[in-house]
Design a protein around this motif. Structure first.
Motif, PDB file in Angstrom:
ATOM      1  N   ALA A 181      -8.286   6.024  94.614  1.00 47.42           N
ATOM      2  CA  ALA A 181      -8.750   6.508  93.313  1.00 47.42           C
ATOM      3  C   ALA A 181      -7.603   7.137  92.538  1.00 47.42           C
ATOM      4  CB  ALA A 181      -9.880   7.524  93.481  1.00 47.42           C
ATOM      5  N   ASN A 182      -7.645   6.947  91.227  1.00 46.25           N
ATOM      6  CA  ASN A 182      -6.703   7.589  90.308  1.00 46.25           C
ATOM      7  C   ASN A 182      -7.473   8.689  89.581  1.00 46.25           C
ATOM      8  OD1 ASN A 182      -4.941   8.348  88.277  1.00 46.25           O
ATOM      9  ND2 ASN A 182      -4.327   6.266  87.767  1.00 46.25           N
ATOM     10  N   VAL A 183      -7.096   9.946  89.845  1.00 46.81           N
ATOM     11  CA  VAL A 183      -7.872  11.077  89.330  1.00 46.81           C
ATOM     12  C   VAL A 183      -7.019  11.918  88.384  1.00 46.81           C
ATOM     13  CG1 VAL A 183      -9.270  11.136  91.419  1.00 46.81           C
ATOM     14  CG2 VAL A 183      -7.258  12.588  91.269  1.00 46.81           C
ATOM     15  N   PHE A 184      -7.720  12.607  87.464  1.00 49.28           N
ATOM     16  CA  PHE A 184      -7.016  13.466  86.502  1.00 49.28           C
ATOM     17  C   PHE A 184      -7.937  14.592  86.061  1.00 49.28           C
ATOM     18  CE2 PHE A 184      -6.179  14.735  82.117  1.00 49.28           C
ATOM     19  CZ  PHE A 184      -4.858  15.146  82.218  1.00 49.28           C
ATOM     20  N   SER A 185      -7.330  15.752  85.865  1.00 48.48           N
ATOM     21  CA  SER A 185      -8.025  16.885  85.262  1.00 48.48           C
ATOM     22  C   SER A 185      -7.018  17.684  84.455  1.00 48.48           C
ATOM     23  CB  SER A 185      -8.661  17.774  86.340  1.00 48.48           C
ATOM     24  OG  SER A 185      -9.193  18.949  85.756  1.00 48.48           O
ATOM     25  N   GLU A 186      -7.443  18.184  83.302  1.00 46.61           N
ATOM     26  CA  GLU A 186      -6.542  18.987  82.470  1.00 46.61           C
ATOM     27  C   GLU A 186      -6.022  20.207  83.218  1.00 46.61           C
ATOM     28  OE1 GLU A 186      -8.458  19.989  78.833  1.00 46.61           O
ATOM     29  OE2 GLU A 186      -8.022  18.058  77.883  1.00 46.61           O
ATOM     30  N   GLY A 187      -6.826  20.723  84.126  1.00 47.64           N
ATOM     31  CA  GLY A 187      -6.423  21.894  84.899  1.00 47.64           C
ATOM     32  C   GLY A 187      -5.623  21.571  86.142  1.00 47.64           C
ATOM     33  N   GLY A 188      -5.281  20.287  86.345  1.00 45.44           N
ATOM     34  CA  GLY A 188      -4.542  19.894  87.530  1.00 45.44           C
ATOM     35  C   GLY A 188      -5.471  19.608  88.701  1.00 45.44           C
ATOM     36  N   LEU A 189      -4.895  19.161  89.806  1.00 46.68           N
ATOM     37  CA  LEU A 189      -5.696  18.798  90.965  1.00 46.68           C
ATOM     38  C   LEU A 189      -6.509  19.976  91.500  1.00 46.68           C
ATOM     39  CD1 LEU A 189      -3.348  16.430  93.022  1.00 46.68           C
ATOM     40  CD2 LEU A 189      -5.384  15.818  91.714  1.00 46.68           C
ATOM     41  N   LYS A 190      -5.969  21.195  91.373  1.00 48.76           N
ATOM     42  CA  LYS A 190      -6.664  22.366  91.895  1.00 48.76           C
ATOM     43  C   LYS A 190      -7.993  22.610  91.196  1.00 48.76           C
ATOM     44  CE  LYS A 190      -3.686  23.721  95.017  1.00 48.76           C
ATOM     45  NZ  LYS A 190      -4.053  23.713  96.458  1.00 48.76           N
ATOM     46  N   SER A 191      -8.155  22.046  90.007  1.00 49.15           N
ATOM     47  CA  SER A 191      -9.416  22.235  89.290  1.00 49.15           C
ATOM     48  C   SER A 191     -10.460  21.183  89.669  1.00 49.15           C
ATOM     49  CB  SER A 191      -9.180  22.194  87.779  1.00 49.15           C
ATOM     50  OG  SER A 191      -8.750  20.904  87.377  1.00 49.15           O
ATOM     51  N   LEU A 192     -10.087  20.232  90.527  1.00 46.55           N
ATOM     52  CA  LEU A 192     -11.045  19.253  91.030  1.00 46.55           C
ATOM     53  C   LEU A 192     -11.651  19.755  92.329  1.00 46.55           C
ATOM     54  CD1 LEU A 192      -9.021  15.982  90.333  1.00 46.55           C
ATOM     55  CD2 LEU A 192     -10.940  16.903  89.018  1.00 46.55           C
ATOM     56  N   SER A 193     -12.857  19.320  92.612  1.00 46.69           N
ATOM     57  CA  SER A 193     -13.585  19.844  93.770  1.00 46.69           C
ATOM     58  C   SER A 193     -13.818  18.796  94.844  1.00 46.69           C
ATOM     59  CB  SER A 193     -14.927  20.430  93.319  1.00 46.69           C
ATOM     60  OG  SER A 193     -15.633  20.963  94.410  1.00 46.69           O
ATOM     61  N   GLU A 194     -14.581  17.745  94.530  1.00 45.07           N
ATOM     62  CA  GLU A 194     -14.910  16.722  95.526  1.00 45.07           C
ATOM     63  C   GLU A 194     -14.911  15.338  94.913  1.00 45.07           C
ATOM     64  OE1 GLU A 194     -17.265  20.459  96.488  1.00 45.07           O
ATOM     65  OE2 GLU A 194     -17.671  18.941  94.951  1.00 45.07           O
ATOM     66  N   LEU A 195     -14.760  14.364  95.798  1.00 40.44           N
ATOM     67  CA  LEU A 195     -14.987  12.964  95.454  1.00 40.44           C
ATOM     68  C   LEU A 195     -16.085  12.452  96.378  1.00 40.44           C
ATOM     69  CD1 LEU A 195     -14.108  10.398  93.853  1.00 40.44           C
ATOM     70  CD2 LEU A 195     -12.641   9.858  95.815  1.00 40.44           C
ATOM     71  N   TYR A 196     -17.207  12.071  95.769  1.00 41.33           N
ATOM     72  CA  TYR A 196     -18.319  11.505  96.533  1.00 41.33           C
ATOM     73  C   TYR A 196     -18.235   9.981  96.450  1.00 41.33           C
ATOM     74  CZ  TYR A 196     -20.562  16.113  96.502  1.00 41.33           C
ATOM     75  OH  TYR A 196     -20.838  17.441  96.675  1.00 41.33           O
ATOM     76  N   ILE A 197     -18.498   9.324  97.561  1.00 42.77           N
ATOM     77  CA  ILE A 197     -18.585   7.866  97.607  1.00 42.77           C
ATOM     78  C   ILE A 197     -19.976   7.522  98.116  1.00 42.77           C
ATOM     79  CG2 ILE A 197     -17.658   5.751  98.601  1.00 42.77           C
ATOM     80  CD1 ILE A 197     -14.948   7.212  98.789  1.00 42.77           C
TER      81      ILE A 197
END
Length: 218
Positions: free
Chosen positions: A52-68
């Motif tokens: 997966a290619n992921v992005f958040s304005e707050g950086g990776l630390k602002s992401l929580s989980e990836l559900y599949i």
């Protein structure tokens, strides 16, 4: 009183505006089923590897989980941000999630949903459909044990070779085009049993293939 209410409302709006941010982005999602052959039992099973290619304005630390999620089989897996080992390519964050196993998965075919969630609860979703299982058993690499320690018989050009000790200690792991290995290629102890696993490095027909472990005694 009206002035107080207006000021309170204005304060809440400003607070919300300062805390809110754009939802996360999931610009790419794909699943590579791994067909695993266990020579000791002669059985096959499937694992899943997701990219997966992921992005958040707050950086990776602002992401929580990836559900599949596989809705038709009522299966789901959760990968948490602290478990990721991202790779940055041209400023983009790529993550790989492997070892996704379901004991009753007789076939990985179907549509999967990826749901990326940030710490604020905002989420984004993409889907990917796994194609039919290749019929050819010839796509499965074979490990042939002989005087040369072992050789790989395979139609694939590159493989990831992993050698472990009897206790599970990782002795060697490399991606290579070599297909013939001798004991001199590894720091081995003649008195031990070793386990060799070979995986394909590039997918064919949308699938990856892994054979092993095979036990070898020098």
């Amino acid at each position: 009183m009206k002035l107080v209410l207006r000021l309170a409302l204005l304060s809440l709006v400003l607070l919300y505006s300062s805390c809110s941010s754009a939802p996360p982005e999931l610009s790419y999602f794909e699943i590579y089923p791994v067909r695993v052959f266990l020579p000791s039992s002669g059985n096959y099973h499937y694992e899943l590897f997701a990219v997966a290619n992921v992005f958040s304005e707050g950086g990776l630390k602002s992401l929580s989980e990836l559900y599949i999620v596989h809705d038709s089989k009522q299966l789901y897996w959760v990968s948490r941000q602290e478990e990721w080992d991202p790779v940055d390519i041209h400023g983009e964050h790529w993550i790989g999630v492997g070892g996704l196993i379901a004991g009753d998965m007789d076939s990985p075919v179907g549509t999967y949903r990826a749901i990326l969630v940030d710490v604020a609860g905002a989420q984004v979703e993409r889907t990917y459909t796994v194609p039919s299982v290749p019929r050819s058993r010839g796509l499965q690499p074979e490990i042939e044990v002989g005087d040369a320690f072992f050789e790989i018989d395979s139609v694939h050009g590159r493989h990831r070779v992993m050698v472990e000790s009897a206790s599970g200690e990782l002795l060697y792991e490399e991606e290579t085009e070599e297909t013939r290995f001798t004991a001199d290629d590894f720091a081995l102890n003649d008195s031990d049993v070793f386990r060799v696993t070979v995986s394909t490095a590039q997918p064919k027909s949308g699938y990856l293939f892994r054979t092993g472990p095979v036990e070898i005694r020098l």
